[in-house]
Every structure is written in C-alpha cells, then in structure tokens.
Design a protein around this motif. Structure first.
Motif, PDB file in Angstrom:
ATOM      1  N   VAL A  30       0.779  -0.914   0.105  1.00  0.00           N
ATOM      2  CA  VAL A  30      -0.031  -0.324  -0.089  1.00  0.00           C
ATOM      3  C   VAL A  30       0.739   1.185   0.174  1.00  0.00           C
ATOM      4  O   VAL A  30       1.562   1.268   1.081  1.00  0.00           O
ATOM      5  CB  VAL A  30      -0.942  -0.075   1.899  1.00  0.00           C
ATOM      6  N   GLU A  31       0.406   1.987  -0.903  1.00  0.00           N
ATOM      7  CA  GLU A  31       2.042   3.268  -1.100  1.00  0.00           C
ATOM      8  C   GLU A  31       0.449   4.268  -0.860  1.00  0.00           C
ATOM      9  O   GLU A  31      -0.039   4.515  -0.682  1.00  0.00           O
ATOM     10  CB  GLU A  31       2.138   3.650  -2.913  1.00  0.00           C
ATOM     11  N   SER A  32       1.504   5.543  -0.004  1.00  0.00           N
ATOM     12  CA  SER A  32       0.987   6.921   0.125  1.00  0.00           C
ATOM     13  C   SER A  32       2.072   7.560   0.332  1.00  0.00           C
ATOM     14  O   SER A  32       3.629   7.905   0.096  1.00  0.00           O
ATOM     15  CB  SER A  32       0.523   6.704   1.780  1.00  0.00           C
ATOM     16  N   GLY A  33       1.292   8.982   0.544  1.00  0.00           N
ATOM     17  CA  GLY A  33       2.656  10.219   0.209  1.00  0.00           C
ATOM     18  C   GLY A  33       2.631  10.966  -1.336  1.00  0.00           C
ATOM     19  O   GLY A  33       3.470  12.164  -1.695  1.00  0.00           O
ATOM     20  N   LEU A  90       7.607   9.186   0.074  1.00  0.00           N
ATOM     21  CA  LEU A  90       6.337   7.756  -0.622  1.00  0.00           C
ATOM     22  C   LEU A  90       6.666   6.778   0.412  1.00  0.00           C
ATOM     23  O   LEU A  90       7.567   6.745   0.542  1.00  0.00           O
ATOM     24  CB  LEU A  90       6.596   7.907  -1.765  1.00  0.00           C
ATOM     25  N   SER A  91       5.350   6.547   0.573  1.00  0.00           N
ATOM     26  CA  SER A  91       6.129   5.013   1.039  1.00  0.00           C
ATOM     27  C   SER A  91       5.281   3.978   0.695  1.00  0.00           C
ATOM     28  O   SER A  91       4.082   4.468   0.444  1.00  0.00           O
ATOM     29  CB  SER A  91       5.244   5.656   3.067  1.00  0.00           C
ATOM     30  N   CYS A  92       4.959   2.758   1.464  1.00  0.00           N
ATOM     31  CA  CYS A  92       5.263   1.889   1.076  1.00  0.00           C
ATOM     32  C   CYS A  92       5.219   0.655   1.856  1.00  0.00           C
ATOM     33  O   CYS A  92       5.798  -0.055   2.517  1.00  0.00           O
ATOM     34  CB  CYS A  92       5.751   1.113   0.232  1.00  0.00           C
ATOM     35  N   THR A 103       7.953  -1.015   6.435  1.00  0.00           N
ATOM     36  CA  THR A 103       7.573   0.085   5.171  1.00  0.00           C
ATOM     37  C   THR A 103       8.838   0.361   4.504  1.00  0.00           C
ATOM     38  O   THR A 103      10.182   0.420   4.843  1.00  0.00           O
ATOM     39  CB  THR A 103       7.241   0.886   5.968  1.00  0.00           C
ATOM     40  N   THR A 148       0.603   5.788  -6.610  1.00  0.00           N
ATOM     41  CA  THR A 148       0.533   7.009  -6.311  1.00  0.00           C
ATOM     42  C   THR A 148       0.928   7.931  -7.294  1.00  0.00           C
ATOM     43  O   THR A 148       1.744   8.148  -7.791  1.00  0.00           O
ATOM     44  CB  THR A 148       0.984   7.161  -5.032  1.00  0.00           C
TER      45      THR A 148
END
Length: 117
Positions: A5-8, A20-22, A77, A111
């Motif tokens: 799950v990516e974010s950022g 970015l975070s994964c 992460t 993302t």
C-alpha cells in the motif's frame, strides 16, 4: 502473498520534495528486493530505485543524488525520499516486491506524483 500500500504522492512545485511510503504485509519474510517504479503517460514503466533485503540500493541515473530509498524493517515499510523534483518526475509511482527463489512480483496500486514547473 504480499500486499503493498503506497501513500505520499501529490502535487509539488519544481525544486520541492515529497516522501513516498510503501507498507508491506503478508508473506514479508519471503521478500528479496523492494523497489519503486514509475510510469508517465504514454511511456513504459521504469525503475526508479531498489533496496535489497541486505540493505543494498540501486538507482536510475535520472534520480541519482536526488532520490533516496530506505526502509524501516520494524514497520515493514519502504520509503522514497524525493528532493529537487523536476517536471519530468511526474508519473504514477508504484511499489514493487520481488520474492526470494521465485519470479513472482507484487505491485501496489500506485500513487500519483505531479511536479509543476
């Protein structure tokens, strides 16, 4: 199986920064290499950076000196710190996990990163 799950992602001006975070879950102990790839409109997906289970890293020439891949094993992460962003960095960024002793790859949902000039 592994879930990523990516974010950022987001919109930033040229010269700015994003991280970015994964977050990985599932069969994480079988992961050999994690990485970030990106795909710009009408272009092929390309490698951005990799980090191995031993901590070794590899970068695309276009991001060397600007991007840094790292990991927090306690949080499962992987991060991509992106500095000095350029409009040509605009793309959908995908997290990837390659499994040990296997050709299996897992991908996150992606993302969007948009760099305005």
């Amino acid at each position: 199986q592994v879930q990523l799950v990516e974010s950022g992602g987001g919109l930033v001006q040229a010269g700015g920064s994003l991280r970015l975070s994964c977050a990985a879950s599932g069969d994480i102990f079988r992961i050999n290499v994690m990485g970030w790839y990106r795909q710009a409109p009408e272009k092929q997906r390309e490698l951005v950076a990799l980090i191995s289970s031993g901590g070794g890293t590899n970068y695309a020439d276009s991001v060397k000196g600007r991007f840094t891949i790292s990991r927090d094993t306690a949080k499962n992460t992987v991060y991509l710190q992106m500095n000095s962003l350029k409009p040509e960095d605009t793309a959908v960024y995908y997290c990837n996990a390659k499994m040990k002793m296997s050709f299996v790859n897992y991908w996150g949902q992606g993302t969007q990163v948009t760099v305005s000039s």
